[in-house]
Design a protein around this motif. Structure first.
Motif, PDB file in Angstrom:
ATOM      1  N   THR A  31       2.017 -27.777  -7.940  1.00 35.90           N
ATOM      2  CA  THR A  31       1.115 -28.664  -7.214  1.00 35.90           C
ATOM      3  C   THR A  31       1.840 -29.353  -6.070  1.00 35.90           C
ATOM      4  O   THR A  31       1.327 -29.433  -4.952  1.00 35.90           O
ATOM      5  N   VAL A  32       3.038 -29.853  -6.333  1.00 35.44           N
ATOM      6  CA  VAL A  32       3.810 -30.538  -5.292  1.00 35.44           C
ATOM      7  C   VAL A  32       4.209 -29.544  -4.205  1.00 35.44           C
ATOM      8  O   VAL A  32       4.165 -29.872  -3.012  1.00 35.44           O
ATOM      9  N   LYS A  33       4.566 -28.326  -4.597  1.00 33.96           N
ATOM     10  CA  LYS A  33       5.007 -27.319  -3.639  1.00 33.96           C
ATOM     11  C   LYS A  33       3.927 -27.043  -2.588  1.00 33.96           C
ATOM     12  O   LYS A  33       4.223 -26.818  -1.417  1.00 33.96           O
ATOM     13  N   ALA A  34       2.678 -27.074  -3.011  1.00 33.22           N
ATOM     14  CA  ALA A  34       1.589 -26.815  -2.079  1.00 33.22           C
ATOM     15  C   ALA A  34       1.536 -27.877  -0.969  1.00 33.22           C
ATOM     16  O   ALA A  34       1.139 -27.581   0.146  1.00 33.22           O
ATOM     17  N   TYR A  35       1.944 -29.098  -1.254  1.00 34.28           N
ATOM     18  CA  TYR A  35       1.899 -30.183  -0.282  1.00 34.28           C
ATOM     19  C   TYR A  35       3.228 -30.405   0.426  1.00 34.28           C
ATOM     20  O   TYR A  35       3.263 -30.844   1.563  1.00 34.28           O
ATOM     21  N   ALA A  36       4.311 -30.171  -0.295  1.00 34.13           N
ATOM     22  CA  ALA A  36       5.632 -30.564   0.221  1.00 34.13           C
ATOM     23  C   ALA A  36       6.568 -29.369   0.245  1.00 34.13           C
ATOM     24  O   ALA A  36       7.629 -29.392  -0.368  1.00 34.13           O
ATOM     25  N   SER A  37       6.208 -28.350   0.973  1.00 30.52           N
ATOM     26  CA  SER A  37       6.994 -27.124   0.968  1.00 30.52           C
ATOM     27  C   SER A  37       8.405 -27.321   1.521  1.00 30.52           C
ATOM     28  O   SER A  37       9.319 -26.599   1.156  1.00 30.52           O
ATOM     29  N   HIS A  38       8.623 -28.306   2.402  1.00 30.58           N
ATOM     30  CA  HIS A  38       9.960 -28.508   2.960  1.00 30.58           C
ATOM     31  C   HIS A  38      10.846 -29.373   2.068  1.00 30.58           C
ATOM     32  O   HIS A  38      11.966 -29.685   2.418  1.00 30.58           O
ATOM     33  N   GLU A  39      10.366 -29.753   0.878  1.00 28.22           N
ATOM     34  CA  GLU A  39      11.171 -30.503  -0.101  1.00 28.22           C
ATOM     35  C   GLU A  39      11.744 -29.535  -1.135  1.00 28.22           C
ATOM     36  O   GLU A  39      11.800 -29.821  -2.324  1.00 28.22           O
ATOM     37  N   LYS A  40      12.185 -28.397  -0.673  1.00 27.54           N
ATOM     38  CA  LYS A  40      12.624 -27.311  -1.551  1.00 27.54           C
ATOM     39  C   LYS A  40      13.774 -27.729  -2.473  1.00 27.54           C
ATOM     40  O   LYS A  40      13.778 -27.383  -3.655  1.00 27.54           O
ATOM     41  N   ASP A  41      14.754 -28.480  -1.959  1.00 29.47           N
ATOM     42  CA  ASP A  41      15.908 -28.866  -2.780  1.00 29.47           C
ATOM     43  C   ASP A  41      15.477 -29.659  -4.008  1.00 29.47           C
ATOM     44  O   ASP A  41      15.980 -29.430  -5.114  1.00 29.47           O
ATOM     45  N   THR A  42      14.560 -30.587  -3.824  1.00 29.36           N
ATOM     46  CA  THR A  42      14.090 -31.401  -4.950  1.00 29.36           C
ATOM     47  C   THR A  42      13.360 -30.528  -5.965  1.00 29.36           C
ATOM     48  O   THR A  42      13.577 -30.648  -7.178  1.00 29.36           O
ATOM     49  N   LEU A  43      12.511 -29.635  -5.479  1.00 34.78           N
ATOM     50  CA  LEU A  43      11.755 -28.770  -6.385  1.00 34.78           C
ATOM     51  C   LEU A  43      12.669 -27.826  -7.157  1.00 34.78           C
ATOM     52  O   LEU A  43      12.505 -27.630  -8.359  1.00 34.78           O
ATOM     53  N   VAL A  44      13.662 -27.266  -6.468  1.00 38.80           N
ATOM     54  CA  VAL A  44      14.628 -26.382  -7.132  1.00 38.80           C
ATOM     55  C   VAL A  44      15.425 -27.176  -8.168  1.00 38.80           C
ATOM     56  O   VAL A  44      15.704 -26.684  -9.269  1.00 38.80           O
ATOM     57  N   GLY A  45      15.788 -28.411  -7.835  1.00 37.69           N
ATOM     58  CA  GLY A  45      16.522 -29.263  -8.774  1.00 37.69           C
ATOM     59  C   GLY A  45      15.736 -29.502 -10.056  1.00 37.69           C
ATOM     60  O   GLY A  45      16.291 -29.473 -11.157  1.00 37.69           O
ATOM     61  N   VAL A  46      14.417 -29.738  -9.926  1.00 38.55           N
ATOM     62  CA  VAL A  46      13.575 -29.944 -11.102  1.00 38.55           C
ATOM     63  C   VAL A  46      13.510 -28.666 -11.945  1.00 38.55           C
ATOM     64  O   VAL A  46      13.647 -28.710 -13.166  1.00 38.55           O
ATOM     65  N   VAL A  47      13.323 -27.543 -11.297  1.00 40.19           N
ATOM     66  CA  VAL A  47      13.235 -26.263 -12.020  1.00 40.19           C
ATOM     67  C   VAL A  47      14.549 -25.969 -12.746  1.00 40.19           C
ATOM     68  O   VAL A  47      14.550 -25.570 -13.915  1.00 40.19           O
ATOM     69  N   ASN A  48      15.676 -26.189 -12.071  1.00 41.33           N
ATOM     70  CA  ASN A  48      16.980 -25.949 -12.705  1.00 41.33           C
ATOM     71  C   ASN A  48      17.224 -26.904 -13.868  1.00 41.33           C
ATOM     72  O   ASN A  48      17.752 -26.506 -14.911  1.00 41.33           O
ATOM     73  N   ALA A  49      16.868 -28.172 -13.687  1.00 40.63           N
ATOM     74  CA  ALA A  49      17.043 -29.152 -14.771  1.00 40.63           C
ATOM     75  C   ALA A  49      16.175 -28.785 -15.968  1.00 40.63           C
ATOM     76  O   ALA A  49      16.592 -28.920 -17.121  1.00 40.63           O
ATOM     77  N   ARG A  50      14.956 -28.294 -15.707  1.00 44.19           N
ATOM     78  CA  ARG A  50      14.070 -27.868 -16.794  1.00 44.19           C
ATOM     79  C   ARG A  50      14.692 -26.696 -17.541  1.00 44.19           C
ATOM     80  O   ARG A  50      14.690 -26.649 -18.766  1.00 44.19           O
TER      81      ARG A  50
END
Length: 193
Positions: free
Chosen positions: A56-75
């Protein structure tokens, strides 16, 4: 007469043993294991919500890739860490992985603040509410687990049930869960205006 004395001794021993931990220690151990399973269930629920939140966040904030990758890796790290209730090192590794995931989610929520349209999105609000509810469930499950470990430790260390433990079971005291960042919370927070 000898037979009657044997029966009386057997009855007295049965009554004495039933009140000395023969049943209460295994029941308490089962309760601790069940409460640990509940904690794991709640952490799994949180981990299951994260992919939808990230999507959901990716659809709005595609240029926040580092944060999204960090969440996926932490998960990924949090879901791959296993726990053994009797092993303090295992508990600390598990807590560190879960703490890393909590930290990554916090960073994600900071990113979300930049996107008012995302905050208004119904799917995001529902996912955020479910995540908050799950965090509350994790807290309650951990509180129950701490209480159950205390009860088990009391049974294996306090007389008379400790006698039954030393005769029949040989359980040792279980390590108690501790705060994820015990050193950091010892200091008072600094407030600077």
């Amino acid at each position: 007469m000898k037979y009657i004395m044997s029966v009386i001794v057997f009855i007295v021993m049965a009554i004495g043993l039933s009140g000395c931990g023969i049943q209460s220690i295994p029941r308490s151990l089962n309760t601790v294991e069940a409460s640990q399973a509940e904690i794991m269930n709640q952490y799994k629920r949180r981990a299951d919500l994260i992919p939808n939140l990230v999507k959901t966040v990716k659809a709005y904030a595609s240029h926040e890739k580092d944060t999204l990758v960090g969440v996926v890796n932490a998960r990924a790290k949090a879901t791959s860490t296993k726990i053994d209730a009797g092993n303090m090192s295992s508990i600390k590794q598990f807590q560190a992985a879960q703490s890393g995931l909590s930290s990554a989610l916090s960073r994600l929520m900071v990113v979300v603040e930049k996107y008012p349209d995302l905050k208004a999105d119904r799917n995001f609000r529902e996912l955020q509410a479910q995540l908050e509810g799950t965090e509350n469930r994790i807290t309650i499950a951990r509180q129950r687990h701490i209480k159950n470990i205390k009860g088990f430790n009391d049974l294996v260390t306090v007389i008379p049930t400790s006698w039954a433990n030393s005769l029949f079971f040989h359980h040792t005291k279980m390590p108690q869960w501790t705060a994820d960042n015990a050193e950091a919370i010892k200091k008072a927070p600094e407030v600077d205006f």
